[in-house]
Design a protein around this motif. Structure first.
Motif, PDB file in Angstrom:
ATOM      1  N   LEU A   5      -7.178   7.805 -29.746  1.00  0.00           N
ATOM      2  CA  LEU A   5      -8.632   7.721 -29.607  1.00  0.00           C
ATOM      3  C   LEU A   5      -9.031   6.759 -28.491  1.00  0.00           C
ATOM      4  CD1 LEU A   5     -11.463   8.443 -30.599  1.00  0.00           C
ATOM      5  CD2 LEU A   5     -11.245   6.596 -32.275  1.00  0.00           C
ATOM      6  N   ASP A   6      -8.370   5.624 -28.407  1.00  0.00           N
ATOM      7  CA  ASP A   6      -8.710   4.645 -27.375  1.00  0.00           C
ATOM      8  C   ASP A   6      -8.442   5.175 -25.965  1.00  0.00           C
ATOM      9  OD1 ASP A   6      -9.561   2.904 -29.320  1.00  0.00           O
ATOM     10  OD2 ASP A   6      -7.842   1.561 -29.183  1.00  0.00           O
ATOM     11  N   ARG A   7      -7.475   6.073 -25.813  1.00  0.00           N
ATOM     12  CA  ARG A   7      -7.230   6.711 -24.506  1.00  0.00           C
ATOM     13  C   ARG A   7      -8.306   7.745 -24.206  1.00  0.00           C
ATOM     14  NH1 ARG A   7      -1.563   9.012 -25.339  1.00  0.00           N
ATOM     15  NH2 ARG A   7      -2.755  10.799 -24.700  1.00  0.00           N
ATOM     16  N   PHE A   8      -8.836   8.344 -25.246  1.00  0.00           N
ATOM     17  CA  PHE A   8      -9.793   9.439 -25.083  1.00  0.00           C
ATOM     18  C   PHE A   8     -11.215   8.971 -24.794  1.00  0.00           C
ATOM     19  CE2 PHE A   8     -12.849  12.364 -27.083  1.00  0.00           C
ATOM     20  CZ  PHE A   8     -12.633  13.463 -26.277  1.00  0.00           C
ATOM     21  N   ILE A   9     -11.658   7.920 -25.433  1.00  0.00           N
ATOM     22  CA  ILE A   9     -13.052   7.479 -25.331  1.00  0.00           C
ATOM     23  C   ILE A   9     -13.528   7.296 -23.885  1.00  0.00           C
ATOM     24  CG2 ILE A   9     -14.608   5.544 -25.830  1.00  0.00           C
ATOM     25  CD1 ILE A   9     -13.409   5.462 -28.649  1.00  0.00           C
ATOM     26  N   PRO A  10     -12.755   6.700 -22.983  1.00  0.00           N
ATOM     27  CA  PRO A  10     -13.243   6.554 -21.614  1.00  0.00           C
ATOM     28  C   PRO A  10     -13.533   7.887 -20.901  1.00  0.00           C
ATOM     29  CG  PRO A  10     -11.438   5.042 -21.996  1.00  0.00           C
ATOM     30  CD  PRO A  10     -11.510   5.958 -23.197  1.00  0.00           C
ATOM     31  N   LYS A  11     -12.933   8.982 -21.337  1.00  0.00           N
ATOM     32  CA  LYS A  11     -13.154  10.294 -20.728  1.00  0.00           C
ATOM     33  C   LYS A  11     -14.415  10.980 -21.266  1.00  0.00           C
ATOM     34  CE  LYS A  11      -8.207  11.078 -20.489  1.00  0.00           C
ATOM     35  NZ  LYS A  11      -7.536  11.868 -19.507  1.00  0.00           N
ATOM     36  N   GLY A  55     -17.669  10.315 -21.581  1.00  0.00           N
ATOM     37  CA  GLY A  55     -18.921  10.363 -20.835  1.00  0.00           C
ATOM     38  C   GLY A  55     -18.979  11.485 -19.808  1.00  0.00           C
ATOM     39  N   LYS A  56     -17.854  11.815 -19.196  1.00  0.00           N
ATOM     40  CA  LYS A  56     -17.803  12.884 -18.197  1.00  0.00           C
ATOM     41  C   LYS A  56     -17.763  14.266 -18.837  1.00  0.00           C
ATOM     42  CE  LYS A  56     -15.434  10.311 -14.588  1.00  0.00           C
ATOM     43  NZ  LYS A  56     -14.251  10.273 -13.727  1.00  0.00           N
ATOM     44  N   ASN A  90     -27.313  15.986 -24.012  1.00  0.00           N
ATOM     45  CA  ASN A  90     -27.720  15.861 -25.411  1.00  0.00           C
ATOM     46  C   ASN A  90     -26.573  16.152 -26.369  1.00  0.00           C
ATOM     47  OD1 ASN A  90     -30.469  15.212 -24.868  1.00  0.00           O
ATOM     48  ND2 ASN A  90     -30.784  17.358 -24.320  1.00  0.00           N
ATOM     49  N   GLY A  91     -25.344  16.002 -25.895  1.00  0.00           N
ATOM     50  CA  GLY A  91     -24.183  16.329 -26.712  1.00  0.00           C
ATOM     51  C   GLY A  91     -23.978  15.375 -27.879  1.00  0.00           C
ATOM     52  N   SER A  92     -23.311  15.887 -28.906  1.00  0.00           N
ATOM     53  CA  SER A  92     -22.984  15.100 -30.102  1.00  0.00           C
ATOM     54  C   SER A  92     -21.471  15.018 -30.242  1.00  0.00           C
ATOM     55  CB  SER A  92     -23.572  15.747 -31.355  1.00  0.00           C
ATOM     56  OG  SER A  92     -24.977  15.756 -31.298  1.00  0.00           O
ATOM     57  N   PHE A  93     -20.985  13.820 -30.542  1.00  0.00           N
ATOM     58  CA  PHE A  93     -19.554  13.573 -30.704  1.00  0.00           C
ATOM     59  C   PHE A  93     -19.296  13.068 -32.114  1.00  0.00           C
ATOM     60  CE2 PHE A  93     -15.997  10.446 -30.405  1.00  0.00           C
ATOM     61  CZ  PHE A  93     -14.991  11.344 -30.092  1.00  0.00           C
ATOM     62  N   TYR A  94     -18.366  13.703 -32.800  1.00  0.00           N
ATOM     63  CA  TYR A  94     -17.977  13.311 -34.150  1.00  0.00           C
ATOM     64  C   TYR A  94     -16.485  13.004 -34.127  1.00  0.00           C
ATOM     65  CZ  TYR A  94     -22.365  15.636 -35.212  1.00  0.00           C
ATOM     66  OH  TYR A  94     -23.683  16.003 -35.227  1.00  0.00           O
ATOM     67  N   VAL A  95     -16.095  11.925 -34.807  1.00  0.00           N
ATOM     68  CA  VAL A  95     -14.685  11.551 -34.835  1.00  0.00           C
ATOM     69  C   VAL A  95     -14.283  11.226 -36.270  1.00  0.00           C
ATOM     70  CG1 VAL A  95     -15.135   9.112 -34.294  1.00  0.00           C
ATOM     71  CG2 VAL A  95     -12.896  10.091 -33.795  1.00  0.00           C
ATOM     72  N   VAL A  96     -13.082  11.648 -36.641  1.00  0.00           N
ATOM     73  CA  VAL A  96     -12.523  11.334 -37.946  1.00  0.00           C
ATOM     74  C   VAL A  96     -11.828   9.977 -37.837  1.00  0.00           C
ATOM     75  CG1 VAL A  96     -10.879  12.046 -39.723  1.00  0.00           C
ATOM     76  CG2 VAL A  96     -12.190  13.777 -38.466  1.00  0.00           C
ATOM     77  N   ALA A  97     -12.178   9.059 -38.740  1.00  0.00           N
ATOM     78  CA  ALA A  97     -11.581   7.723 -38.723  1.00  0.00           C
ATOM     79  C   ALA A  97     -11.486   7.193 -40.152  1.00  0.00           C
ATOM     80  CB  ALA A  97     -12.416   6.779 -37.857  1.00  0.00           C
ATOM     81  N   ILE A  98     -10.662   6.196 -40.322  1.00  0.00           N
ATOM     82  CA  ILE A  98     -10.523   5.524 -41.610  1.00  0.00           C
ATOM     83  C   ILE A  98     -10.777   4.029 -41.409  1.00  0.00           C
ATOM     84  CG2 ILE A  98      -8.957   7.243 -42.613  1.00  0.00           C
ATOM     85  CD1 ILE A  98      -6.602   5.417 -41.865  1.00  0.00           C
ATOM     86  N   GLU A  99     -10.910   3.305 -42.486  1.00  0.00           N
ATOM     87  CA  GLU A  99     -11.235   1.879 -42.415  1.00  0.00           C
ATOM     88  C   GLU A  99     -10.250   1.097 -41.544  1.00  0.00           C
ATOM     89  OE1 GLU A  99     -11.875  -1.895 -45.440  1.00  0.00           O
ATOM     90  OE2 GLU A  99     -11.973   0.133 -46.245  1.00  0.00           O
ATOM     91  N   GLU A 100      -8.977   1.438 -41.626  1.00  0.00           N
ATOM     92  CA  GLU A 100      -7.949   0.731 -40.850  1.00  0.00           C
ATOM     93  C   GLU A 100      -8.128   0.908 -39.343  1.00  0.00           C
ATOM     94  OE1 GLU A 100      -6.430   1.389 -44.941  1.00  0.00           O
ATOM     95  OE2 GLU A 100      -7.387   2.677 -43.456  1.00  0.00           O
ATOM     96  N   GLU A 113     -20.026   1.302 -25.028  1.00  0.00           N
ATOM     97  CA  GLU A 113     -19.645   0.777 -23.714  1.00  0.00           C
ATOM     98  C   GLU A 113     -19.289   1.881 -22.732  1.00  0.00           C
ATOM     99  OE1 GLU A 113     -16.422  -1.847 -24.646  1.00  0.00           O
ATOM    100  OE2 GLU A 113     -17.753  -3.429 -25.390  1.00  0.00           O
ATOM    101  N   ASN A 114     -18.898   3.030 -23.243  1.00  0.00           N
ATOM    102  CA  ASN A 114     -18.493   4.140 -22.392  1.00  0.00           C
ATOM    103  C   ASN A 114     -19.564   5.195 -22.404  1.00  0.00           C
ATOM    104  OD1 ASN A 114     -15.558   3.726 -21.395  1.00  0.00           O
ATOM    105  ND2 ASN A 114     -15.574   2.967 -23.472  1.00  0.00           N
TER     106      ASN A 114
END
Length: 110
Positions: free
Chosen positions: A73-79, A81-82, A87-97, A109-110
């Motif tokens: 995910l951390d590698r993907f987030i900077p990409k 914005g392009k 008006n796009g929507s981004f959804y990500v699966v994550a857990i507390e950890e 930030e991105n």
């Protein structure tokens, strides 16, 4: 997951949907940047594991997220914005950890 998503699109008669299953936009990033994505659901490997499991050739790589379960995910987030439409929507699966508060900060930030 991709097959289920495709069947859902077909069942709901979505004409402009395309389901893509690949590794971090490797082959389609140029195409996606020119079009802009309206809705993206990202289900990265998110389980906290040793980093070396991410590149393994066995089933563990499907859930291995490395440090904080976020290396992919951390590698993907900077990409992102392009790739997204205005008006796009981004959804990500994550857990507390995965430390969702940090994910939100990275997204802002991105």
């Amino acid at each position: 997951a991709a097959s289920a998503c495709k069947r859902t699109c077909e069942a709901n008669k979505l004409r402009y949907g395309e389901v893509i299953n690949m590794d971090l936009l490797v082959s389609l990033s140029d195409r996606m940047e020119s079009v802009g994505i309206d809705i993206m659901l990202f289900n990265p490997p998110y389980v906290v594991t040793p980093s070396q499991e991410i590149a393994s050739s066995d089933i563990a790589s499907s859930w291995a997220g490395g440090v904080k379960g976020r290396e992919v995910l951390d590698r993907f987030i900077p990409k992102l914005g392009k790739l997204m439409s205005t008006n796009g929507s981004f959804y990500v699966v994550a857990i507390e950890e995965n430390v969702p508060e940090e994910i939100c900060k990275l997204l802002l930030e991105n």
